[in-house]
Design a protein around this motif. Structure first.
Motif, mmCIF file in Angstrom:
data_model
loop_
_atom_site.group_PDB
_atom_site.id
_atom_site.type_symbol
_atom_site.label_atom_id
_atom_site.label_comp_id
_atom_site.label_asym_id
_atom_site.label_seq_id
_atom_site.Cartn_x
_atom_site.Cartn_y
_atom_site.Cartn_z
ATOM 1 N N ALA A 92 51.201 44.919 31.023
ATOM 2 C CA ALA A 92 49.751 44.957 30.855
ATOM 3 C C ALA A 92 49.056 44.060 32.008
ATOM 4 N N TRP A 93 49.779 42.887 32.191
ATOM 5 C CA TRP A 93 49.290 42.142 33.024
ATOM 6 C C TRP A 93 49.612 42.428 34.605
ATOM 7 N N ARG A 98 47.289 44.972 39.324
ATOM 8 C CA ARG A 98 47.001 46.199 40.229
ATOM 9 C C ARG A 98 45.616 46.586 40.366
ATOM 10 N N ALA A 99 45.307 46.784 39.326
ATOM 11 C CA ALA A 99 43.771 47.062 39.171
ATOM 12 C C ALA A 99 42.719 46.353 39.764
ATOM 13 N N GLN A 100 42.892 44.956 39.841
ATOM 14 C CA GLN A 100 42.253 44.026 40.571
ATOM 15 C C GLN A 100 42.379 44.137 42.026
ATOM 16 N N HIS A 101 43.574 44.713 42.395
ATOM 17 C CA HIS A 101 43.893 44.619 43.864
ATOM 18 C C HIS A 101 43.668 46.073 44.459
ATOM 19 N N GLY A 102 42.936 46.900 43.674
ATOM 20 C CA GLY A 102 42.368 48.097 44.164
ATOM 21 C C GLY A 102 43.572 49.158 44.168
ATOM 22 N N PRO A 106 49.679 52.948 36.933
ATOM 23 C CA PRO A 106 50.157 54.052 36.530
ATOM 24 C C PRO A 106 50.365 54.101 34.963
ATOM 25 N N VAL A 107 50.523 54.989 34.323
ATOM 26 C CA VAL A 107 50.764 54.990 33.002
ATOM 27 C C VAL A 107 51.861 53.809 32.621
ATOM 28 N N ARG A 108 53.036 53.515 33.334
ATOM 29 C CA ARG A 108 53.863 52.749 33.039
ATOM 30 C C ARG A 108 53.437 51.181 33.098
#
Length: 130
Positions: A92-93, A98-102, A106-108
């Motif tokens: 989750a981290w 990854r989301a914070q860095h644009g 992925p689902v995994r």
């Protein structure tokens, strides 16, 4: 004091083994997945896939390290519960990072996939050391 240090070292080793297994599986899935997919798989299929992958990695880990690093059944049982939670948190981290860095997440890179993978792996290792 020496016993406590040894116990913490063994517990850390078991958790590290499962987190490393998780990261290696993540890397392998990343390498084999095509860059673009038409439609994402159903979440139940991904959970089943991660469970099967966890079982396989757990069985393979027994070839490399056939005995548990933890001395008692109680600690191995605690590992069966705590390691999957920690692995799920690590994934989750990674997804959050990854989301914070644009980057697309992925689902995994979700908590539940990490939890299911690590629980399956830990269950194989726990069952083999009974």
């Amino acid at each position: 004091m020496e016993f406590l240090f040894e116990l913490l070292f063994e517990l850390f080793g078991e958790v590290l083994l499962q987190v490393l297994g998780e990261l290696l599986a993540e890397w392998g899935l990343h390498l084999t997945r095509p860059a673009e997919r038409r439609r994402p798989p159903h979440p139940l299929f991904t959970l089943l896939g991660y469970a099967l992958l966890g079982l396989a990695v757990g069985a393979l880990s027994l070839l490399w390290l056939p005995h548990s690093l933890l001395p008692g059944k109680g600690l191995r049982l605690a590992n069966l519960v705590l390691s999957p939670l920690l692995s799920g948190a690590v994934l989750a981290w990674i997804g959050h990072w990854r989301a914070q860095h644009g980057s697309p997440v992925p689902v995994r890179n979700r908590f539940m996939q990490g939890l299911v993978f690590a629980f399956a792996m830990a269950a194989v290792r726990y069952g083999a050391t009974l």
